[in-house]
Structure formats: structure tokens, C-alpha cells
Write an enzyme that holds these catalytic residues in place. Structure first.
Site, PDB file in Angstrom:
ATOM      1  N   ASP A 176      53.598  20.337  29.739  1.00 49.85           N
ATOM      2  CA  ASP A 176      54.754  20.740  28.922  1.00 49.85           C
ATOM      3  C   ASP A 176      55.100  22.221  29.106  1.00 49.85           C
ATOM      4  O   ASP A 176      55.946  22.754  28.387  1.00 49.85           O
ATOM      5  CB  ASP A 176      54.492  20.433  27.433  1.00 49.85           C
TER       6      ASP A 176
ATOM      7  N   CYS B  17      35.946  39.876  43.728  1.00 49.79           N
ATOM      8  CA  CYS B  17      37.146  39.048  43.915  1.00 49.79           C
ATOM      9  C   CYS B  17      36.970  38.093  45.094  1.00 49.79           C
ATOM     10  O   CYS B  17      37.401  36.938  45.046  1.00 49.79           O
ATOM     11  CB  CYS B  17      38.373  39.930  44.162  1.00 49.79           C
TER      12      CYS B  17
HETATM   13  C1  BEZ Z   1      35.379  43.660  42.668  1.00 49.97           C
HETATM   14  O1  BEZ Z   1      36.098  42.699  42.893  1.00 49.97           O
HETATM   15  O2  BEZ Z   1      34.268  43.751  43.176  1.00 49.97           O
HETATM   16  C2  BEZ Z   1      35.823  44.755  41.758  1.00 49.97           C
HETATM   17  C3  BEZ Z   1      37.159  45.098  41.696  1.00 49.97           C
HETATM   18  C4  BEZ Z   1      37.550  46.134  40.859  1.00 49.97           C
HETATM   19  C5  BEZ Z   1      36.611  46.786  40.076  1.00 49.97           C
HETATM   20  C6  BEZ Z   1      35.282  46.401  40.119  1.00 49.97           C
HETATM   21  C7  BEZ Z   1      34.878  45.377  40.971  1.00 49.97           C
END
Ligand code: BEZ
Length: 221
Positions: free
Chosen positions: A138, A46
Site C-alpha cells: 500500500d 558498507c
Molecule cells: C564503513 O562502512 O566501514 C564506515 C563508513 C563510515 C563510517 C564508519 C565506517
């Protein structure tokens, strides 16, 4: 069955974000929008994804697309984690250039079908998957992508898809495999040849196929 289908009006939800409380349609205004979820703050994939999204913020802006992220963490967590995200992008001290929704009650994640049953937090509750929703001016859903938590997305591919969406919203064309802006596009099957030659002044070329059917029609925009 929760979720949203292509062509449906995206819900005008209210939510707390790192930029305060929003009503989604007001947040979008007349712009295109992209809402992308991630499983959790302070996780490795993330962090790489939001960092890349931050690096590409000017590209989204150029295309008139307002960005917003989402996970089931709190506003406070989002704000603190954003500092790590920007440091990872080698821009420590610069604010994240888009807000993050705090869906800590999971209401929106359930409504939009974003939970990943295979990925759970320490309390056993499901995390959000890596969803992408592109919304048109829209307010209708134009594209959705759903990746599991373990597979990071390509934001370059998302930009490429937005280029296709914005082009095909205006012209009667479709973009072929691996298309990039500037390359030839295809005339949509429902457009008769007689109208195609008038609509595309650069000409239409048709590829001969073994079937003899003349459905592979290219033009240059
Ligand atoms: C990650 O962002 O590394 C991750 C988050 C949840 C599960 C697996 C990877």
C-alpha cells in the site's frame, strides 16, 4: 523535522540509480519494498553489508520484497564499487542484484532524515546513516531502523522482521521476542477471547500471570 513515520505513505521520489532513473512507486509496483542506505561507497562495513544483502537477494525475492540501496555517491561510483561488493560475496563478475540510488545532492537523505551528523566526509559534509525502510504494497512505511555508520546491520534480522510484518499484516497476531517463522505467535490484545477461539482453529493457550490478567495468549499459525 525531516523523516517519515510508520503508517505514512512513502514519498514517490524520482532518483538516478544504477538501473537508470526511477519513480519510487513505479519501481515498487504492487510489491513490498526495502530501501536501505549506507554511509559511502568503498568503505569496509558498507561493503560487508551490501555483500550480505546481495547473498540474501533470493530470500527477499521469495517474500516479494523489491530491494534498493542508497548513498550520497554517484551512479558511476556505485557501479564500480558494486564489482568489489560482488567479489567480496565470492561472486565476482555477477551484477549486484539490486539497484543503488545516487543521492549525490543529498535531497532524499535530508527529506527522509537519513544523515548522520557524527560521520562526515573529507569536505565536512554529513554521510548517510544506516537506515532501513520497509514499505508495504500500500506504499506505507511498515518498519524503520536507524543505525549509526559504525554499526553494521544484520540482514538476517531484517528478513525475520519482514516475516513478522507479512504475517501480522494478514492475521490478528503479533510475534514475540526472538520469534522465528513456525514458532508460536501471540493473539493481539484488542481481539476478544470469543473471537480469538473462532479465528484460530489450532487453539489459544493463555499463560497464567501473577496479576491474574489473561493477556499472554499464544496460538500456532
Ligand atoms: C564503513 O562502512 O566501514 C564506515 C563508513 C563510515 C563510517 C564508519 C565506517
Amino acid at each position: 523535522m525531516p523523516g517519515i513515520l510508520l503508517g505514512e505513505v512513502f514519498p514517490n521520489f524520482e532518483a538516478d540509480t544504477t538501473s537508470g532513473r526511477i519513480k519510487f512507486h513505479d519501481f515498487l509496483g504492487d510489491s513490498w519494498g526495502i530501501l536501505f542506505s549506507h554511509p559511502a561507497d568503498y568503505t569496509p562495513v558498507c561493503t560487508t553489508e551490501l555483500s550480505r544483502a546481495a547473498k540474501l537477494a533470493d530470500e527477499f525475492k521469495k517474500r516479494g520484497v523489491k530491494m534498493i540501496a542508497l548513498s550520497i555517491d554517484s551512479v558511476e561510483d556505485h557501479k564500480n564499487w558494486s564489482k568489489d561488493v560482488m567479489a567480496f560475496a565470492n561472486e565476482a563478475g555477477t551484477p549486484l542484484p539490486f539497484p543503488i540510488i545516487a543521492d549525490d545532492k543529498r535531497e532524499l537523505s535530508v527529506q527522509l532524515g537519513m544523515l548522520d551528523p557524527d560521520e562526515r566526509n573529507k569536505d565536512g559534509l554529513p554521510l548517510t546513516a544506516r537506515c532501513v525502510f520497509v514499505i508495504g504494497p500500500d506504499k506505507k512505511l511498515k518498519l524503520s531502523i536507524l543505525y549509526p555508520a559504525t554499526t553494521g546491520r544484520s540482514f538476517d534480522e531484517i528478513l525475520r522482521a519482514i516475516d513478522s510484518l507479512q504475517l501480522t499484516a494478514q492475521k490478528k497476531v503479533a510475534t514475540p521476542v526472538d520469534w522465528k517463522p513456525g514458532e508460536k505467535v501471540m493473539v493481539i490484545p484488542s481481539l476478544p477471547d470469543s473471537e480469538a477461539s473462532a479465528l484460530f482453529p489450532n487453539g489459544v493457550t493463555t499463560k497464567e500471570m501473577p496479576s491474574g490478567k489473561k493477556y499472554l495468549r499464544y496460538t500456532q499459525i
